[in-house]
Design an enzyme around this catalytic site. Sequence first.
Site, PDB file in Angstrom:
ATOM      1  N   LYS B  79       0.856  -1.192   0.000  1.00 27.82           N
ATOM      2  CA  LYS B  79       0.000   0.000   0.000  1.00 27.82           C
ATOM      3  C   LYS B  79       0.894   1.244   0.000  1.00 27.82           C
ATOM      4  O   LYS B  79       1.905   1.280   0.700  1.00 27.82           O
ATOM      5  CB  LYS B  79      -0.891  -0.022   1.247  1.00 27.82           C
ATOM      6  CG  LYS B  79      -1.975   1.052   1.289  1.00 27.82           C
ATOM      7  CD  LYS B  79      -2.832   0.886   2.547  1.00 27.82           C
ATOM      8  CE  LYS B  79      -3.947   1.908   2.630  1.00 27.82           C
ATOM      9  NZ  LYS B  79      -4.781   1.721   3.847  1.00 27.82           N
ATOM     10  N   SER B 154      -9.648   1.779   2.877  1.00 23.84           N
ATOM     11  CA  SER B 154      -8.767   2.530   2.007  1.00 23.84           C
ATOM     12  C   SER B 154      -7.725   1.657   1.286  1.00 23.84           C
ATOM     13  O   SER B 154      -7.104   2.104   0.331  1.00 23.84           O
ATOM     14  CB  SER B 154      -8.036   3.598   2.802  1.00 23.84           C
ATOM     15  OG  SER B 154      -7.212   3.002   3.789  1.00 23.84           O
ATOM     16  N   SER B 178      -9.803  -0.545   7.107  1.00 20.52           N
ATOM     17  CA  SER B 178      -9.219  -0.357   5.771  1.00 20.52           C
ATOM     18  C   SER B 178      -8.525  -1.583   5.185  1.00 20.52           C
ATOM     19  O   SER B 178      -8.165  -1.571   4.009  1.00 20.52           O
ATOM     20  CB  SER B 178      -8.230   0.813   5.789  1.00 20.52           C
ATOM     21  OG  SER B 178      -8.923   2.029   5.761  1.00 20.52           O
TER      22      SER B 178
END
Lengths: 481, 481
Positions: B79, B154, B178
């Site tokens: 990420k 996210s 997330s």
Amino acid sequence: MSLKPTIGIETHIELNTNTKMFCRCAVVDTDEPNISLCPTCIGLPGALPVPNKKAIEFITLLALSTGCEITSKGMFHRKNYFYPDLPKNYQISQFDLPVGLNGELEIVIDENKDYIQIERVHMEEDTGKSSHSGSGRIESATSTALDFNRSGVPLVEIVTKPVISSSKQAVAYIEELRQLSIDLNISEGRLEKGNLRFDANISVALEDSNELGTKVEIKNMNSLRSLERAIDFEIQRQTKALEDGVEIVQETRHWDENKEVTSTMRSKEGSADYRYFSDPDLPNMFLSDEFIKEVETLMPLLPKAQREELMTTGLSLSQSNILSKSDDWIKKLYVKVFDQTKDSVASYNWITGELQGQMRKANIEVLPEWFNDDYLSEIIELIKSNKISFTSAKIILTEILTAETTPSKVAEQKNLFQENDSEKISEMINQIIKENQDIVDRIKSGEDKLVGFLVGQLMKQSNGSVNPGMAKELLLKELEG
Amino acid sequence: MDVSHLSIREINSLFTKKEIKPSELYSKVFENAANSEAALHAHLTLFEEENIKKAAEADKRFSNSESASLLDGIPIAIKDNINIKNYKTTCSSKMLSNYTSPYDATVIEKLKQQNTLFTGKTNLDEFAMGSSTENSAFGLTKNPWNTDYVPGGSSGGSAASVGARSSIAALGSDTGGSIRQPASFCGLVGFKPTYGTVSRFGLVAFASSLDQIGPITKTVDDSRIIFSSISGEDSRDATSVINNQLDIPSDNTATIGVIKELMEDGISGEAKNEVNKVIEILKSKGYKVKEISIPIIKLSISIYYLIAPAECSANLARFDGVRYGLRVDGNTSYEMMENTRAEGFGAEVKRRILLGTYALSAGYYDEYYGKALQARKEMIDEFAKTFKDVDYLISPTTPTQAFKSGEKTSNPLEMYMSDLCTIPANLAGLPAISIPTGLSKDELPLGVQIMSKPLSDNSLLDFSEIIENEVQFDGQPKGWL
């Protein structure tokens, strides 16, 4: 209108740890910018703070030495404000749970002791350094250079209660705090380097009022001279305003060293909202009983106790105070010389007067290797037993500071031992009288001052080796007889 | 041979038996990315060229039987809020579009030691704020199961990457769901470990007391392998803990609690059905299942949307254009900072900074942030009490299946509600996992969430694996593979 000033002081002391407060960057003393940095102290994304145990130990030591209650469950808070030299745009500080609360510091002014109440002792991290060009202020600078070497250096902040009533007290307080930090070995205590920086909150109110007047804060001073003058200026300014019926505005003022005035920096400081909240990166800090006990074992003899010890040797409070604020070697030398001579006044005067005076003149910072602590005792004993004169003693001291020798060797080589034999002295006096009959006549007819001339002649002829006290006494006897 | 659909352990076994080379798998995942990236936009950057040499080195280790790590040669996506040295870390923000990290996050260091191959940086909601990966400054990510739908967020890029087999596993970060929510939306396993077991050093902070790095994988065992590689106390993260795992039963002597408040209004029938399906399986295997009530869970979103924004308002203050990242000029340094932040941050980030700044403001702190902290503490206590009665808690991971792109962008509150089930684990620091269990009538994945007490991660994984084996979810996104 009878008015009284009230002053509170916030002092930041830069701790002399090897590394910064929340990262392992070295604390450096250099003008070369930005050489001791890491992701944490320049606030790179993702970097985290880890507390420096040594710094917490130092702060605890200071809190204990000022008699503070220790907050065992302390906490780090974030103080939020934007400034280019504050990398995270928040400063890690302490808020409602500081390391120390409610302490006291003994200060000395002349022969009197006083006590300054300490509100809190807490930790915070220093900011970077901004150098503005084109103007001294960031608002009007054409460019600003940033140096982050100082960013994250540990600071301890000591806040007094509003209990100080004069600039003299304020100066004595800072002198005491400075010495304390040096004796605790937590700071270099060098004002000229900004190791200690202070803000003063000053207000003036009616003598019999129970309430304080509107306070004005003077920020960021680092010399005792500025502190003293800024406080005096501000007291005068506020007093005059009150007398003239002008309202005092709560504000932050800046002390201008050159103009020797304070001027408005920003007003309504009281309403600045720092949005303190506990730093989620730094879980609760627990100061365990064992940790506190461990810190207590590091406690040196504090300046207050040093003064008490020195006073038992016969020194006055102010003398003890001056010694307690002197370099360590001076304190030690005093103790040694006093032990040997049992004469506190002579020991004190020779060390703080003549020795330090000559060293300053000769630009010597440390005693030469060969300088044996016993030499001063020897000199004092020689004077006391009338073997040398005070003047000769000074010459001897100069010699042993510049060359590897001993007091008695110098006295011998330079023929400084005094003539204490009254018969020999009398013989010399008779000779002088013979040679200066006209002077003797004038003395006899009332010109007493000329006695000194004859003594001088005597000293000259004897190469200064005659005990001047005895010489004068014998001379007067001879003239009278 | 395409092995990109296999688990890490299966792939490692084939590497070890020399039936396939790491470089072949490496090429295959980039082939998958080439096929899917235009439609999905899972990645912000792909590292194909850079790591070819590393893949060849992995080949050599396996051909010489020198490999000692299960993750050796396994392509993993990261990420883009986790720092990899010398690569960009943009956090999907215009603010950091040009920012290259000079250091590795601790998790990256650990994966490098295992000879993992990084495939690229994945898209996210800007600074991990969002639930759909629509708040990215660099374009949105689509759900590999159906590109009309969001992948969740996210960590939507990480989930889409694993879903499309452009990587074998991925790292995400989970502040309020997330990791788990996008894993659930994409038919994957998403694991948020106990707060503090995985170092946050190098993870760009959103809300420091809630953020936790974890894996998004195809199987529970893959999550276990990654968790064991990236966890451990870190001297650079003061919130990290010693990973002393508690051993709680995972067999049918365990008691399972069904959280009443997460099976009520606001939860779709389909989501509830998945939970009930798993409960029936567990009951049939002899597990004791009981309904429990934690009323304060209903306040989760209110608590979260005070604490997370408050922390982010300070965490994101460092992005000011002074030292790195975007700089938009202005007439003064303050104007520059204002212009930079106005242009650099997207709407959702600004909304949360404002919310947090407000919640921390003088006069509002007690009413908002202070109360939220208090409620959070109550919730932690409530969970602790609950875990005296039950070993695991089961609930849906998300109230519904994935929603359509654009469906909730104009209604932030509705978007926030999609994290209803996942937020409590962050507030209480619990380990929590989402396991895929079935498909909705729209052929989109659904999952259930299991939580357990802090530091029982390994037991939670063992228990989840039992469910995984019983449920036998074998759905695959179509069209890319």
